[in-house]
Design a protein around this motif. Sequence first.
Motif, PDB file in Angstrom:
ATOM      1  N   LEU A  42       0.857  -1.192   0.000  1.00  0.00           N
ATOM      2  CA  LEU A  42       0.000   0.000   0.000  1.00  0.00           C
ATOM      3  C   LEU A  42       0.895   1.245   0.000  1.00  0.00           C
ATOM      4  O   LEU A  42       1.348   1.700   1.042  1.00  0.00           O
ATOM      5  N   PRO A  43       1.137   1.825  -1.177  1.00  0.00           N
ATOM      6  CA  PRO A  43       2.124   2.900  -1.283  1.00  0.00           C
ATOM      7  C   PRO A  43       1.783   4.170  -0.517  1.00  0.00           C
ATOM      8  O   PRO A  43       2.678   4.897  -0.109  1.00  0.00           O
ATOM      9  N   TYR A  44       0.515   4.454  -0.291  1.00  0.00           N
ATOM     10  CA  TYR A  44       0.158   5.715   0.365  1.00  0.00           C
ATOM     11  C   TYR A  44      -0.242   5.543   1.823  1.00  0.00           C
ATOM     12  O   TYR A  44      -0.581   6.507   2.488  1.00  0.00           O
ATOM     13  N   ALA A  45      -0.180   4.330   2.319  1.00  0.00           N
ATOM     14  CA  ALA A  45      -0.529   4.077   3.715  1.00  0.00           C
ATOM     15  C   ALA A  45       0.698   4.324   4.595  1.00  0.00           C
ATOM     16  O   ALA A  45       1.837   4.118   4.166  1.00  0.00           O
ATOM     17  N   ARG A  46       0.450   4.745   5.829  1.00  0.00           N
ATOM     18  CA  ARG A  46       1.552   4.951   6.775  1.00  0.00           C
ATOM     19  C   ARG A  46       2.234   3.605   7.024  1.00  0.00           C
ATOM     20  O   ARG A  46       1.592   2.626   7.357  1.00  0.00           O
ATOM     21  N   GLY A  47       3.536   3.567   6.848  1.00  0.00           N
ATOM     22  CA  GLY A  47       4.286   2.328   7.038  1.00  0.00           C
ATOM     23  C   GLY A  47       4.127   1.355   5.884  1.00  0.00           C
ATOM     24  O   GLY A  47       4.500   0.192   5.995  1.00  0.00           O
ATOM     25  N   GLY A  48       3.587   1.823   4.756  1.00  0.00           N
ATOM     26  CA  GLY A  48       3.426   0.962   3.581  1.00  0.00           C
ATOM     27  C   GLY A  48       4.784   0.498   3.077  1.00  0.00           C
ATOM     28  O   GLY A  48       5.742   1.263   3.039  1.00  0.00           O
ATOM     29  N   TRP A  49       4.864  -0.756   2.724  1.00  0.00           N
ATOM     30  CA  TRP A  49       6.144  -1.320   2.332  1.00  0.00           C
ATOM     31  C   TRP A  49       5.986  -2.339   1.237  1.00  0.00           C
ATOM     32  O   TRP A  49       4.877  -2.744   0.892  1.00  0.00           O
ATOM     33  N   GLU A  50       7.108  -2.740   0.676  1.00  0.00           N
ATOM     34  CA  GLU A  50       7.149  -3.812  -0.311  1.00  0.00           C
ATOM     35  C   GLU A  50       8.498  -4.514  -0.204  1.00  0.00           C
ATOM     36  O   GLU A  50       9.413  -4.018   0.446  1.00  0.00           O
ATOM     37  N   VAL A  51       8.568  -5.654  -0.833  1.00  0.00           N
ATOM     38  CA  VAL A  51       9.816  -6.424  -0.836  1.00  0.00           C
ATOM     39  C   VAL A  51      10.770  -5.771  -1.830  1.00  0.00           C
ATOM     40  O   VAL A  51      10.400  -5.474  -2.957  1.00  0.00           O
ATOM     41  N   GLU A  52      11.987  -5.532  -1.374  1.00  0.00           N
ATOM     42  CA  GLU A  52      12.994  -4.864  -2.187  1.00  0.00           C
ATOM     43  C   GLU A  52      14.144  -5.825  -2.431  1.00  0.00           C
ATOM     44  O   GLU A  52      14.534  -6.567  -1.533  1.00  0.00           O
ATOM     45  N   HIS A  53      14.649  -5.835  -3.633  1.00  0.00           N
ATOM     46  CA  HIS A  53      15.795  -6.676  -3.977  1.00  0.00           C
ATOM     47  C   HIS A  53      17.071  -5.874  -3.715  1.00  0.00           C
ATOM     48  O   HIS A  53      17.289  -4.837  -4.346  1.00  0.00           O
ATOM     49  N   SER A  54      17.888  -6.338  -2.796  1.00  0.00           N
ATOM     50  CA  SER A  54      19.126  -5.640  -2.466  1.00  0.00           C
ATOM     51  C   SER A  54      19.984  -5.482  -3.719  1.00  0.00           C
ATOM     52  O   SER A  54      20.461  -4.404  -4.016  1.00  0.00           O
ATOM     53  N   VAL A  55      20.182  -6.562  -4.420  1.00  0.00           N
ATOM     54  CA  VAL A  55      20.793  -6.499  -5.755  1.00  0.00           C
ATOM     55  C   VAL A  55      19.630  -6.593  -6.730  1.00  0.00           C
ATOM     56  O   VAL A  55      18.959  -7.626  -6.808  1.00  0.00           O
ATOM     57  N   PRO A  56      19.327  -5.516  -7.451  1.00  0.00           N
ATOM     58  CA  PRO A  56      18.160  -5.511  -8.335  1.00  0.00           C
ATOM     59  C   PRO A  56      18.194  -6.635  -9.366  1.00  0.00           C
ATOM     60  O   PRO A  56      19.266  -7.034  -9.826  1.00  0.00           O
ATOM     61  N   ARG A  57      17.018  -7.124  -9.708  1.00  0.00           N
ATOM     62  CA  ARG A  57      16.944  -8.177 -10.732  1.00  0.00           C
ATOM     63  C   ARG A  57      17.536  -7.692 -12.046  1.00  0.00           C
ATOM     64  O   ARG A  57      18.123  -8.467 -12.790  1.00  0.00           O
TER      65      ARG A  57
END
Length: 140
Positions: free
Chosen positions: A33-48
């Motif tokens: 949820l990009p606009y929610a407080r504390g909204g998050w997603e899985v991030e690739h440390s080394v991008p695909r």
Amino acid sequence: MAYSTERLLYIFFKTDGNCHICHGVLTFHNYGLPYARGGWEVEHSVPRARGGTDRLNNLLPAHVSCNRRKRDGSTWQARALHGKTRAPYSREKKAQIRGNNTVHGLTAGAVAGGLVAGPAGVLVGAVVGGIFGHSVRVPK
């Protein structure tokens, strides 16, 4: 990519619920949820795009905005924008650090107490040192 709840929980708690880029607080239920407080997603440390994989050691939680700002850049550069050099510690790692601080405090207090006040000082010094060592702030 869709992630199972178990996998999301594992990724979320790798940094004790903090963004690995800015160290801000995330909210587990606001995943995706990009606009929610504390909204998050899985991030690739080394991008695909740069050869990164979907293995768990390459996946970290990040605010949606932090992740989007990073794009396909390096994690090091993204953290540097926030004055950070590493990901936040997990809850288990924080407990381990706190335990080590307590042991070191006990030891230092016992030695100092023994030098100053003899055998009775060893006990008092160990107690005071242990309390002080345990109370030292553990970084995120």
